[in-house]
Motif scaffolding. Sequence first.
Motif, PDB file in Angstrom:
ATOM      1  N   VAL A 203      41.443 111.001  29.166  1.00  0.00           N
ATOM      2  CA  VAL A 203      42.792 110.768  28.649  1.00  0.00           C
ATOM      3  C   VAL A 203      43.631 110.143  29.748  1.00  0.00           C
ATOM      4  N   SER A 204      44.631 109.401  29.341  1.00  0.00           N
ATOM      5  CA  SER A 204      45.600 108.828  30.272  1.00  0.00           C
ATOM      6  C   SER A 204      46.862 109.668  30.229  1.00  0.00           C
ATOM      7  N   ASN A 205      47.423 109.964  31.399  1.00  0.00           N
ATOM      8  CA  ASN A 205      48.659 110.750  31.410  1.00  0.00           C
ATOM      9  C   ASN A 205      49.877 109.904  31.067  1.00  0.00           C
ATOM     10  N   LEU A 206      49.649 108.635  30.694  1.00  0.00           N
ATOM     11  CA  LEU A 206      50.735 107.785  30.208  1.00  0.00           C
ATOM     12  C   LEU A 206      50.820 107.771  28.686  1.00  0.00           C
ATOM     13  N   ARG A 207      49.828 108.372  28.025  1.00  0.00           N
ATOM     14  CA  ARG A 207      49.777 108.331  26.564  1.00  0.00           C
ATOM     15  C   ARG A 207      49.586 109.737  26.012  1.00  0.00           C
ATOM     16  N   PRO A 208      50.168 110.025  24.837  1.00  0.00           N
ATOM     17  CA  PRO A 208      50.001 111.352  24.229  1.00  0.00           C
ATOM     18  C   PRO A 208      48.649 111.478  23.525  1.00  0.00           C
ATOM     19  N   PHE A 209      48.216 112.693  23.346  1.00  0.00           N
ATOM     20  CA  PHE A 209      47.012 113.005  22.572  1.00  0.00           C
ATOM     21  C   PHE A 209      47.307 114.251  21.738  1.00  0.00           C
ATOM     22  N   THR A 210      46.464 114.540  20.768  1.00  0.00           N
ATOM     23  CA  THR A 210      46.713 115.648  19.852  1.00  0.00           C
ATOM     24  C   THR A 210      45.584 116.673  19.911  1.00  0.00           C
ATOM     25  N   VAL A 211      45.962 117.921  19.671  1.00  0.00           N
ATOM     26  CA  VAL A 211      45.016 119.031  19.543  1.00  0.00           C
ATOM     27  C   VAL A 211      45.424 119.838  18.315  1.00  0.00           C
ATOM     28  N   GLN A 212      44.503 120.012  17.393  1.00  0.00           N
ATOM     29  CA  GLN A 212      44.784 120.771  16.166  1.00  0.00           C
ATOM     30  C   GLN A 212      43.885 122.004  16.129  1.00  0.00           C
ATOM     31  N   VAL A 213      44.514 123.159  15.897  1.00  0.00           N
ATOM     32  CA  VAL A 213      43.782 124.418  15.827  1.00  0.00           C
ATOM     33  C   VAL A 213      44.014 125.055  14.467  1.00  0.00           C
ATOM     34  N   GLU A 214      43.084 125.946  14.101  1.00  0.00           N
ATOM     35  CA  GLU A 214      43.154 126.610  12.805  1.00  0.00           C
ATOM     36  C   GLU A 214      42.839 128.089  12.974  1.00  0.00           C
TER      37      GLU A 214
ATOM     38  N   LEU B  38      46.294 114.885  37.363  1.00  0.00           N
ATOM     39  CA  LEU B  38      45.309 113.821  37.432  1.00  0.00           C
ATOM     40  C   LEU B  38      44.057 114.345  38.125  1.00  0.00           C
ATOM     41  N   THR B  39      42.911 113.939  37.630  1.00  0.00           N
ATOM     42  CA  THR B  39      41.655 114.410  38.206  1.00  0.00           C
ATOM     43  C   THR B  39      41.548 114.054  39.687  1.00  0.00           C
ATOM     44  N   ASP B  40      41.978 112.855  40.071  1.00  0.00           N
ATOM     45  CA  ASP B  40      41.887 112.430  41.462  1.00  0.00           C
ATOM     46  C   ASP B  40      42.795 113.242  42.383  1.00  0.00           C
ATOM     47  N   LYS B  41      43.841 113.836  41.848  1.00  0.00           N
ATOM     48  CA  LYS B  41      44.758 114.634  42.660  1.00  0.00           C
ATOM     49  C   LYS B  41      44.389 116.113  42.677  1.00  0.00           C
ATOM     50  N   HIS B  42      43.337 116.485  41.981  1.00  0.00           N
ATOM     51  CA  HIS B  42      42.898 117.884  41.945  1.00  0.00           C
ATOM     52  C   HIS B  42      41.422 117.993  42.307  1.00  0.00           C
ATOM     53  N   GLN B  43      41.046 117.309  43.396  1.00  0.00           N
ATOM     54  CA  GLN B  43      39.684 117.386  43.931  1.00  0.00           C
ATOM     55  C   GLN B  43      38.629 117.027  42.889  1.00  0.00           C
ATOM     56  N   LYS B  44      38.926 115.977  42.122  1.00  0.00           N
ATOM     57  CA  LYS B  44      38.002 115.439  41.113  1.00  0.00           C
ATOM     58  C   LYS B  44      37.649 116.463  40.026  1.00  0.00           C
TER      59      LYS B  44
ATOM     60  N   LYS C 280      45.189 105.025  34.172  1.00  0.00           N
ATOM     61  CA  LYS C 280      44.735 103.979  33.274  1.00  0.00           C
ATOM     62  C   LYS C 280      43.239 104.134  33.053  1.00  0.00           C
ATOM     63  N   LEU C 281      42.816 104.008  31.817  1.00  0.00           N
ATOM     64  CA  LEU C 281      41.411 104.189  31.487  1.00  0.00           C
ATOM     65  C   LEU C 281      40.555 103.178  32.242  1.00  0.00           C
ATOM     66  N   PRO C 282      39.391 103.607  32.760  1.00  0.00           N
ATOM     67  CA  PRO C 282      38.524 102.667  33.479  1.00  0.00           C
ATOM     68  C   PRO C 282      38.140 101.449  32.645  1.00  0.00           C
ATOM     69  N   CYS C 283      37.917 101.646  31.346  1.00  0.00           N
ATOM     70  CA  CYS C 283      37.511 100.528  30.499  1.00  0.00           C
ATOM     71  C   CYS C 283      38.664  99.584  30.166  1.00  0.00           C
ATOM     72  N   MET C 284      39.882  99.962  30.541  1.00  0.00           N
ATOM     73  CA  MET C 284      41.037  99.109  30.285  1.00  0.00           C
ATOM     74  C   MET C 284      41.481  98.339  31.519  1.00  0.00           C
ATOM     75  N   ARG C 285      40.890  98.668  32.663  1.00  0.00           N
ATOM     76  CA  ARG C 285      41.261  97.969  33.890  1.00  0.00           C
ATOM     77  C   ARG C 285      40.545  96.620  33.964  1.00  0.00           C
ATOM     78  N   LYS C 286      41.267  95.595  34.359  1.00  0.00           N
ATOM     79  CA  LYS C 286      40.667  94.277  34.500  1.00  0.00           C
ATOM     80  C   LYS C 286      39.771  94.241  35.727  1.00  0.00           C
ATOM     81  N   ASP C 287      38.686  93.490  35.646  1.00  0.00           N
ATOM     82  CA  ASP C 287      37.734  93.388  36.740  1.00  0.00           C
ATOM     83  C   ASP C 287      38.340  92.526  37.846  1.00  0.00           C
ATOM     84  N   ARG C 288      38.636  93.141  38.978  1.00  0.00           N
ATOM     85  CA  ARG C 288      39.250  92.416  40.093  1.00  0.00           C
ATOM     86  C   ARG C 288      38.186  92.068  41.136  1.00  0.00           C
ATOM     87  N   ARG C 289      38.389  90.959  41.804  1.00  0.00           N
ATOM     88  CA  ARG C 289      37.427  90.529  42.815  1.00  0.00           C
ATOM     89  C   ARG C 289      37.503  91.422  44.040  1.00  0.00           C
ATOM     90  N   SER C 290      36.376  91.622  44.650  1.00  0.00           N
ATOM     91  CA  SER C 290      36.311  92.443  45.851  1.00  0.00           C
ATOM     92  C   SER C 290      36.928  91.699  47.024  1.00  0.00           C
TER      93      SER C 290
END
Length: 271
Positions: free
Chosen positions: A107-118, A182-188, A217-227
């Motif tokens: 998930v991205s912390n820039l976008r909302p997501f939903t959780v539904q319980v019953e 964020l996962t990167d800020k909490h020791q992965k 930002k989702l890894p699959c949404m990042r543009k491929d940048r040159r090294s």
Amino acid sequence: ARLRPPAGAIAQMKPFRFPSEGTQQLFEAVLADGNFVDIPNFPSFSRSVSAADRVASNGLVSVPDQSRPLWGGWKLVCLDHKVHCDAEFCQGLEQNPPRKKCECYTVSNLRPFTVQVELQDSHGQTVRDHPPITLAATVIYENGDLISLRANEHQFDESFPAECSLASGVATFTLRLGQQVLTDKHQKRNFRIRIRSRESRYAELWVETVAMRSVVKLPCMRKDRRSTDDPMSPSLALTGGPSSLAAGLDLAALKAEVKREVYEELKADLK
């Protein structure tokens, strides 16, 4: 004529005697079995009831103890947990040019997501008729530990409430993780969402989502940048070799591109 007892009087019963010792043992075993009567949504007793508890010395039949909360046998179930991407449906490698693939629920912390319980009973049926129950969502680590945040940091974005009431047995949360979750800020470490009742009498009503990774930002949404090692990189082409100035210019361009991508994504979400 037979005399009738006055209104409101308690009818006395003669002490009951079992015809045999075996019958008495069978009777006590049935009363002690809390699962003998199996009716959906029927609250079980908080303790085993024996014949001695039911029949007092004066012959009066006492009412069984029903102090156990009405949710006896009920449970919370996560019906739907929407994430932004996962390994199965990620299309990062299929894009042109190929991008990184999301290896897990992400998930991205820039976008909302939903959780539904019953709320379900012991038979898996939805409990539509129930007392008022308010549920609260919290963020935990994948292993169940509470996350560590500073005093001015929040688990969720404050514009998205972390509490929701059950309505006919269903509650839907719309959440967005906080800036520091964020996962990167909490020791992965990955995160889960734990949803449980706020009322102490329903403290055993809780459920946890699957573990998920949190990114900006989702890894699959990042543009491929040159090294930076690419000889055709703009920073190297201008200077003829790596330098601190070129690296600074490349970093500034990278920040500007990330800001532009985030702006476009937020703009699309607001539509």
